[in-house]
Every structure is written in structure tokens, then in C-alpha cells.
Write an enzyme that holds these catalytic residues in place. Structure first.
Site, PDB file in Angstrom:
ATOM      1  N   GLN A 287       3.529  12.194   7.742  1.00 11.29           N
ATOM      2  CA  GLN A 287       4.405  11.356   6.925  1.00 11.29           C
ATOM      3  C   GLN A 287       5.681  12.087   6.563  1.00 11.29           C
ATOM      4  O   GLN A 287       6.757  11.493   6.529  1.00 11.29           O
ATOM      5  CB  GLN A 287       3.680  10.913   5.656  1.00 11.29           C
ATOM      6  CG  GLN A 287       2.504  10.002   5.923  1.00 11.29           C
ATOM      7  CD  GLN A 287       2.871   8.835   6.822  1.00 11.29           C
ATOM      8  OE1 GLN A 287       3.679   7.993   6.456  1.00 11.29           O
ATOM      9  NE2 GLN A 287       2.269   8.773   7.995  1.00 11.29           N
ATOM     10  N   HIS A 290       8.888  11.721   8.697  1.00 10.23           N
ATOM     11  CA  HIS A 290       9.687  10.487   8.711  1.00 10.23           C
ATOM     12  C   HIS A 290      11.078  10.732   8.140  1.00 10.23           C
ATOM     13  O   HIS A 290      12.081  10.400   8.759  1.00 10.23           O
ATOM     14  CB  HIS A 290       8.985   9.382   7.916  1.00 10.23           C
ATOM     15  CG  HIS A 290       7.958   8.639   8.698  1.00 10.23           C
ATOM     16  ND1 HIS A 290       8.277   7.818   9.754  1.00 10.23           N
ATOM     17  CD2 HIS A 290       6.616   8.578   8.569  1.00 10.23           C
ATOM     18  CE1 HIS A 290       7.171   7.285  10.246  1.00 10.23           C
ATOM     19  NE2 HIS A 290       6.149   7.737   9.552  1.00 10.23           N
ATOM     20  N   GLU A 355       0.580   4.108   0.063  1.00 10.78           N
ATOM     21  CA  GLU A 355       0.702   3.330   1.298  1.00 10.78           C
ATOM     22  C   GLU A 355      -0.460   3.643   2.239  1.00 10.78           C
ATOM     23  O   GLU A 355      -1.182   2.752   2.684  1.00 10.78           O
ATOM     24  CB  GLU A 355       2.033   3.673   1.968  1.00 10.78           C
ATOM     25  CG  GLU A 355       2.274   2.960   3.283  1.00 10.78           C
ATOM     26  CD  GLU A 355       3.534   3.451   3.980  1.00 10.78           C
ATOM     27  OE1 GLU A 355       3.992   2.759   4.902  1.00 10.78           O
ATOM     28  OE2 GLU A 355       4.055   4.526   3.621  1.00 10.78           O
ATOM     29  N   HIS A 356      -0.642   4.934   2.559  1.00 10.94           N
ATOM     30  CA  HIS A 356      -1.741   5.383   3.414  1.00 10.94           C
ATOM     31  C   HIS A 356      -2.663   6.278   2.593  1.00 10.94           C
ATOM     32  O   HIS A 356      -2.202   7.223   1.958  1.00 10.94           O
ATOM     33  CB  HIS A 356      -1.218   6.200   4.604  1.00 10.94           C
ATOM     34  CG  HIS A 356      -0.172   5.510   5.422  1.00 10.94           C
ATOM     35  ND1 HIS A 356       1.180   5.775   5.275  1.00 10.94           N
ATOM     36  CD2 HIS A 356      -0.278   4.577   6.397  1.00 10.94           C
ATOM     37  CE1 HIS A 356       1.854   5.029   6.129  1.00 10.94           C
ATOM     38  NE2 HIS A 356       1.009   4.287   6.816  1.00 10.94           N
ATOM     39  N   ASP A 389      -1.164   3.852  12.653  1.00 14.11           N
ATOM     40  CA  ASP A 389       0.233   3.536  12.940  1.00 14.11           C
ATOM     41  C   ASP A 389       0.398   2.857  14.290  1.00 14.11           C
ATOM     42  O   ASP A 389       1.300   2.035  14.477  1.00 14.11           O
ATOM     43  CB  ASP A 389       1.081   4.817  12.928  1.00 14.11           C
ATOM     44  CG  ASP A 389       1.653   5.123  11.559  1.00 14.11           C
ATOM     45  OD1 ASP A 389       1.526   4.279  10.658  1.00 14.11           O
ATOM     46  OD2 ASP A 389       2.236   6.210  11.398  1.00 14.11           O
ATOM     47  N   HIS A 448       3.604 -40.303 -16.450  1.00 13.12           N
ATOM     48  CA  HIS A 448       2.435 -39.629 -15.880  1.00 13.12           C
ATOM     49  C   HIS A 448       1.154 -40.316 -16.359  1.00 13.12           C
ATOM     50  O   HIS A 448       0.235 -40.599 -15.572  1.00 13.12           O
ATOM     51  CB  HIS A 448       2.397 -38.153 -16.298  1.00 13.12           C
ATOM     52  CG  HIS A 448       3.308 -37.266 -15.524  1.00 13.12           C
ATOM     53  ND1 HIS A 448       4.672 -37.359 -15.595  1.00 13.12           N
ATOM     54  CD2 HIS A 448       3.041 -36.247 -14.656  1.00 13.12           C
ATOM     55  CE1 HIS A 448       5.213 -36.443 -14.819  1.00 13.12           C
ATOM     56  NE2 HIS A 448       4.246 -35.750 -14.230  1.00 13.12           N
TER      57      HIS A 448
END
Length: 459
Positions: A287, A290, A355-356, A389, A448
Site C-alpha cells: 500500500q 501507491h 480499506e484493506h 486487488d 390524503h
């Protein structure tokens, strides 16, 4: 600084420390607020494309990507382009794309069967109640292009859309010319083609993209959201992009749907000390490579094991092509956290909502029930996040920045909408009518109440 002299020293924390809470919060902090200058620029681009359509898209594509196209036709990719790209790949790459696509499709077909089908039932008085699930008509997929290309992202966006039954999938992918603003240069060449990534085009062939345009940035998002003479307006836009793309997606939400506003990539590893430490170090790298803002965190109750992971980080870092980015990420946002127990590690993981989430343990199923918030949970030492991934099957488009507390991975359900079904029988109207009359009169909505009252008694 050479890779051999780079140092990556993630912040060392202990939950037993008096300063842990403050240090922990400081390390997690990341703001999703966009730069004011970016926001204003994006707002101007969106307005311009909304007003001038194709002409504005062509202008921005010349300015930012260096593509000198006379018309939008020159920027449209054909099915033949996709097929040619696929055929040009080595057999091993073709097979990898097809195998990954097959696994992704299989997973999302199971997901559709479990949560994406219409249903209905009749109650005791014969009233039919249910839900009708229908696909979106047309979606737009943003795919990063040029050198930073992600064919896997295309598969993860297009395939669940197909499984959902979406009629048209419109892809936008920037193909910046060498020397363009998008590639960091001063100006583009005179080409109308730019740098086309063969794997991305081949993935479009495998995934069944309907139409595609070599445009990117906020102008591409605007074209998809508002439509132009050439680019059809879509119902939803999905896919990752830079800060301009994220800001544009945020602004067009409401006109179209969007998947999410993604922050930097994250991995959290819960380790009990049973996994090889070099595996864990590399998972943290996966990670961190990235970008500098990516976050890699290890939670472990074994202090000696944490030290062994740090030693592997030191050993392996010089071997990484993206060593500088990894080092910047780990030094700026990484953390190695010593916990009192695996139970405490699970509790901290739920606070982070990563996230992971890797559960690198000899007993992953012992800890999984304690984990409530994560984009994707990877169980066991052999389940590296990188498999998710590319080819495991579940979607890799995941909530970041703690949004897994309330949101989910991209899936078939993101390309569908649900309509309630109600068919009230005569008997049902006699049961429901008085309830509706009472509540409507209590709210002061007489029409109504009368509409319900009229259906009481005979036909």
C-alpha cells in the site's frame, strides 16, 4: 538519496503508553477537504463543459493532455481498438486478464443472486408488497490512463455493471501526450492519440465496454454528467482519479450518482506473530508504494515480532523500485502498534475501519467475528491484499478514510436501483385505510385522508 540509504521507520506506538490516544489520532488524521484553488478550477471547468459541450472538452484536452484533436470523433476508441490491443498482448497477459475477469464475474454473479434480485410476498389480506430491482441504463467509468494505468480497476468497475444488467458502459481514459501538463511537461505534441495503455484497452475488450473516449480530468467527469453532442450523459460515474476528478465527482453528485470519494489507499494488518515477518513487511509496502499519503499500519501483541518486521522493512526497502515513495509513506503515515492482546487489536481495527484489513493469524476465523468495520477482510497468512486487488474476485473499489463504518465495496448493487411494489387488495384497503386516515388527519393532510377513506366499504 539512494535507495540503499533510505530509511523507513513507521511510528512505533504502544497501547500501554499514556500518550497513545493522542499519538494514535494524530497518525490517523487525513483531511478529505479539497484545495480551494482546485475546487474553483473544477467548478469553472464543469460550467464550461455544461455550456459549450464538445468544444470545451476538446479545448481542455488540448491544454492538459496535449492532444490536438479536431473533433471528438478523433478521441473515441472503437471496439476494433480494444480487440487489436487484446490480440497484441503476450498470451500470458491475455490469460491473466481473462482469468481475473472470470473470477470477478463469478463473485459478482453470486452477489447479484444474494442481494440483487426482485422479491415480493402477499400478506394475509392479499396485499402484495415487494421490491423491484432494475439496472441503471447507462454508467460512466473513469479509468486512469497514460503511464499510471490500472486495467484491474477497469475490470472491477465494468464487470459488476454488466452483471447488474447495465445497458451501456461508457469509459473515459486520458491518454496524455508526452510532455503534456498531465505528464509533467510544458506542452504536448501535435498528436491526437497520446499514450494509450495496451492493457487498459485489452481490459476494455474483456470487460465489454460499450464506448470509450480518450479524455480525462474534470472535463471528462463533466461530459459524462451533463452529456455533450458526442458523449452521452450517464446515470452514475464510478472509478478512481486524481484530486480534480474527485472534486468534480463531488460537485456533479445529484445530477448523477457516484460511487464514492476515495482517499489515500490503506492497509491494516492484524498479526499474532505466526506469519513470516518479511511477508508482513511486503504487505505494508504494497500500500505504501501507491503514494506518499498511503497508510500502512501493523497491530500486534508481540513486541519482538514487531521488531522483526522492522528489520525486514530495513532489509527489503532498498530492493523496491518505488523505495522513495514507500519510505515517505511509512515515515509520514505508517505505524507499528504494540497491543495488549489480539482482542484489543480487533477493537482498534474497528476504530480505524480500514480499506484493506489483513488478519495474518494462525486462527483468522477466531478473530473475524470481532471485526465489524473494513472494506475488505483478508483471512490468513496466504491471503495477501494484492490478490484481492487483481484476481480473487471481490471488488477492489473499497471505502477509505474510516468510511467503511457506513459504506461498502463497489458491487452489483451500485449499478442497480430498487423500486417498492405495493398492490393493495379490497380487503387490504379496509385494514390500511383507517390507519392512513387517522395519521393523515393528524398531519393536517385532508386529501390524503379522503383518498384512503373513499376506498373504504364497497367499490
Amino acid at each position: 538519496m539512494t535507495s540503499s540509504t533510505l530509511k523507513a521507520s513507521p511510528l512505533r506506538l504502544s497501547t500501554a503508553s499514556a500518550s497513545f490516544e493522542a499519538d494514535f489520532k494524530a497518525r490517523l488524521h487525513w483531511s478529505a477537504d479539497a484545495d480551494a484553488a482546485i475546487e474553483q478550477r473544477v467548478a469553472d471547468i464543469l460550467t464550461d463543459v455544461q455550456q459549450r459541450g464538445d468544444a470545451a472538452v476538446l479545448d481542455y484536452t488540448r491544454r492538459f493532455d496535449g492532444l490536438q484533436a479536431a473533433s471528438m470523433t478523433a478521441l473515441e476508441l472503437s471496439q476494433a481498438d480494444f480487440k487489436e490491443a487484446f490480440d497484441s498482448l503476450p498470451a500470458v497477459q491475455r490469460e491473466a486478464l481473462q482469468n481475473a475477469a472470470a473470477r470477478i464475474r463469478s463473485y459478482h454473479e453470486a452477489q447479484k443472486k444474494a442481494s440483487g434480485e426482485s422479491w415480493s410476498y402477499r400478506d394475509a389480506d392479499g396485499t402484495l408488497l415487494g421490491q423491484k430491482v432494475t439496472p441503471l441504463d447507462r454508467v460512466g467509468i473513469y479509468v486512469p490512463g497514460g503511464k499510471a494505468a490500472y486495467p484491474s480497476s477497469l475490470l472491477m468497475n465494468a464487470i459488476p455493471a454488466h452483471v447488474a444488467g447495465v445497458g451501456e458502459i461508457i469509459m473515459v481514459v486520458p491518454t496524455p501526450a508526452k510532455g503534456s501538463v498531465a505528464t509533467g511537461g510544458a506542452g504536448g505534441d501535435a498528436s491526437a492519440q497520446g499514450e494509450r495503455n495496451v492493457l487498459v484497452l485489452a481490459a476494455a475488450y474483456v470487460a465489454g465496454v460499450t464506448r470509450a473516449f480518450t479524455i480525462g480530468g474534470a472535463q471528462a467527469v463533466a461530459a459524462l454528467a451533463y452529456g455533450t453532442a458526442t458523449v452521452p450523459a450517464v446515470d452514475k460515474i464510478t472509478g478512481p482519479g486524481n484530486a480534480y476528478v474527485a472534486a468534480a465527482k463531488r460537485r456533479v453528485f445529484g445530477t448523477v450518482g457516484i460511487d464514492m470519494i476515495a482517499g489515500p489507499s490503506e492497509i491494516l494488518v492484524l498479526a499474532d506473530g505466526s506469519t513470516r515477518p518479511d511477508w508482513i513487511a511486503m504487505d505494508l509496502f504494497s500500500q505504501a508504494e501507491h503514494d506518499e499519503l498511503a497508510q500502512s499500519i501493523l497491530l500486534c501483541p508481540d513486541a519482538d515480532y514487531i521488531e522483526r518486521v522492522q528489520q525486514e522493512i530495513d532489509r527489503l526497502l532498498p530492493t523496491m523500485p518505488r523505495a522513495e515513495i514507500i519510505a515517505a509513506s511509512l515515515n509520514g503515515r505508517g505505524a507499528l502498534i504494540h497491543t495488549r492482546s489480539m482482542e484489543e487489536a480487533c477493537a482498534i481495527s474497528n476504530r480505524i475501519a480500514p480499506e484493506h484489513l489483513e488478519v495474518s493469524s494462525s486462527e483468522p476465523h477466531r478473530w473475524e467475528p470481532l471485526l465489524k468495520h473494513a472494506g475488505a477482510i483478508f483471512l490468513g497468512a496466504y491471503t495477501s491484499e494484492s490478490l484481492g486487488d487483481y484476481c480473487a474476485g471481490p471488488n477492489h473499489v473499497l471505502p477509505t478514510s474510516s468510511t467503511a463504518r457506513f459504506s461498502s465495496p463497489l458491487g452489483v448493487y451500485d449499478f442497480q436501483k430498487r423500486s417498492s411494489l405495493i398492490e393493495v387488495s379490497h380487503a387490504g384497503a379496509q385494514v390500511l385505510g383507517p390507519i392512513a386516515v387517522t395519521l393523515a388527519e393528524g398531519e393536517g393532510l385532508q386529501a390524503h385522508a379522503e383518498a384512503a377513506r373513499m376506498r373504504l366499504g364497497g367499490v
